[in-house]
Design a protein around this motif. Structure first.
Motif, PDB file in Angstrom:
ATOM      1  N   PHE A 141      16.156  -8.343  -4.876  1.00 22.21           N
ATOM      2  CA  PHE A 141      15.036  -7.876  -4.059  1.00 22.21           C
ATOM      3  C   PHE A 141      13.983  -7.143  -4.901  1.00 22.21           C
ATOM      4  O   PHE A 141      13.079  -6.518  -4.363  1.00 22.21           O
ATOM      5  N   ASN A 193       2.386  -4.849   3.822  1.00 24.00           N
ATOM      6  CA  ASN A 193       2.806  -5.960   2.986  1.00 24.00           C
ATOM      7  C   ASN A 193       4.175  -6.451   3.465  1.00 24.00           C
ATOM      8  O   ASN A 193       5.130  -5.684   3.550  1.00 24.00           O
ATOM      9  N   GLU A 194       4.286  -7.737   3.758  1.00 23.46           N
ATOM     10  CA  GLU A 194       5.524  -8.306   4.296  1.00 23.46           C
ATOM     11  C   GLU A 194       6.697  -8.120   3.328  1.00 23.46           C
ATOM     12  O   GLU A 194       7.800  -7.772   3.746  1.00 23.46           O
ATOM     13  N   LYS A 195       6.450  -8.325   2.044  1.00 21.96           N
ATOM     14  CA  LYS A 195       7.506  -8.152   1.046  1.00 21.96           C
ATOM     15  C   LYS A 195       8.011  -6.713   1.048  1.00 21.96           C
ATOM     16  O   LYS A 195       9.222  -6.466   1.025  1.00 21.96           O
ATOM     17  N   GLU A 248      10.151  -6.054   4.097  1.00 20.51           N
ATOM     18  CA  GLU A 248      11.471  -6.672   3.946  1.00 20.51           C
ATOM     19  C   GLU A 248      12.357  -5.837   3.019  1.00 20.51           C
ATOM     20  O   GLU A 248      13.540  -5.656   3.285  1.00 20.51           O
ATOM     21  N   GLN A 249      11.769  -5.317   1.940  1.00 19.60           N
ATOM     22  CA  GLN A 249      12.527  -4.483   1.013  1.00 19.60           C
ATOM     23  C   GLN A 249      12.993  -3.199   1.698  1.00 19.60           C
ATOM     24  O   GLN A 249      14.151  -2.789   1.552  1.00 19.60           O
ATOM     25  N   ASP A 276       8.482  -1.670  -7.306  1.00 17.95           N
ATOM     26  CA  ASP A 276       8.793  -1.881  -5.885  1.00 17.95           C
ATOM     27  C   ASP A 276       9.850  -0.894  -5.415  1.00 17.95           C
ATOM     28  O   ASP A 276       9.757  -0.338  -4.320  1.00 17.95           O
TER      29      ASP A 276
END
Length: 93
Positions: free
Chosen positions: A58, A4-6, A9-10, A79
């Motif tokens: 974020f 997952n791109e998100k 990034e996190q 997350d």
């Protein structure tokens, strides 16, 4: 989750900062005030407030008591818990 791109990034956002990494590792599944977090990771409270604000952007932490002025409690989001789990796995390798 790993692709997952998100999520990626996190993870990258947290990993580039020793302070952000330490905050997530310190918080685990508990509620803490900014002072407790700062004392736990060895960072001044005013800097912790900035770090928590960034982590909120974020979606890694949230304020569990937004309606009180002093003694706000912060916790990891779902997350944040996923990123923490990933970081802990990487430490064990």
């Amino acid at each position: 989750m790993r692709n997952n791109e998100k999520f990626l990034e996190q993870v990258a956002y947290v990993q580039v900062s020793k302070h952000r990494t330490n905050i997530l590792l310190f918080m685990q599944n508990e509620l803490y005030t900014p002072k407790q977090i700062g004392d736990g990771v060895g960072v001044r409270t005013n800097h912790i407030s900035n770090l928590l604000s960034q982590l909120k952007k974020f979606n890694l932490v949230y304020c569990a008591t937004p309606n009180i002025r002093k003694g706000k409690l912060y916790a990891l989001t779902e997350d944040g818990l996923n990123v923490l789990k990933y970081l802990k796995q990487k430490q064990e390798e």
